[in-house]
Write a protein that holds these residues in place. Structure first.
Motif, short mmCIF file in Angstrom:
data_model
loop_
_atom_site.label_atom_id
_atom_site.label_comp_id
_atom_site.label_asym_id
_atom_site.label_seq_id
_atom_site.Cartn_x
_atom_site.Cartn_y
_atom_site.Cartn_z
N THR A 177 35.42 53.93 33.26
CA THR A 177 35.48 52.48 33.05
C THR A 177 35.83 51.81 34.39
N PRO A 178 35.03 50.82 34.86
CA PRO A 178 35.37 50.12 36.10
C PRO A 178 36.68 49.34 35.95
N LEU A 179 37.58 49.51 36.94
CA LEU A 179 38.88 48.85 36.90
C LEU A 179 39.02 47.74 37.93
N LEU A 180 38.47 47.96 39.11
CA LEU A 180 38.74 47.07 40.23
C LEU A 180 37.57 47.07 41.21
N LYS A 181 37.24 45.88 41.71
CA LYS A 181 36.20 45.73 42.74
C LYS A 181 36.90 45.39 44.05
N ILE A 182 36.46 46.03 45.12
CA ILE A 182 37.06 45.83 46.44
C ILE A 182 36.06 45.13 47.36
N ASP A 183 36.52 44.10 48.06
CA ASP A 183 35.71 43.44 49.08
C ASP A 183 35.92 44.23 50.37
#
Length: 157
Positions: free
Chosen positions: A107-113
């Motif tokens: 499950t995707p938790l966090l997106k990083i720039d």
């Protein structure tokens, strides 16, 4: 005869695509000396952090750099993203789940720039540690290249 007394093994998978490195190699003594718990670290190649296990998100740091997940049976893990991300106060990080959400492996938790993180000169080493093992023994897997949700990083048995 007494198989029902035997505890079921719990598997934890890579939270990122990238390279697994020993926890002792992390440039942070709190993690490198295993003060928080046993685990593994990763140099990620992508921009998304995924759940390494099934469970419930019980903690998301205000600065969005850390997630706590409680697995069935009460085992707890911590996912810590980056070594200097706390100073950014959430900038460059977009949560994809909220506290109390149920998650599965992958499950995707966090997106990083990643561009922003590079500008800020942030080390994005990502760490997974076992905070509460309920008396189970941790067996670390010796990996190099890992894929999120498919490469097992440790087993508790």
């Amino acid at each position: 005869m007494f198989k029902f007394f035997k505890k079921k093994a719990v598997h934890v998978y890579a939270p990122v695509d990238g390279i697994q490195i020993p926890l002792e190699a992390v440039n942070d003594p709190v993690f490198a000396t295993k003060m928080i718990g046993a685990g593994a670290a990763f140099e990620l190649s992508g921009d998304t952090i995924y759940s390494p296990c099934a469970g419930t998100i019980h903690l998301i740091a205000d600065t969005l750099h850390a997630f706590g997940i409680v697995m069935p049976g009460g085992i707890e893990i911590l996912i810590h993203v980056g070594l200097e991300t706390v100073r950014l106060k959430g900038q460059g990080l977009t949560p994809l789940r909220k506290q109390g959400d149920s998650v599965q492996v992958g499950t995707p938790l966090l997106k990083i720039d990643r561009g922003f993180m590079k500008e800020q000169q942030v080390d994005l080493t990502t760490i997974v540690v076992i905070v509460k093992d309920n008396g189970l023994h941790t067996v670390l897997c010796d990996n190099t290249q890992v894929s999120s949700g498919t490469t097992e990083i440790f087993t508790l048995q």
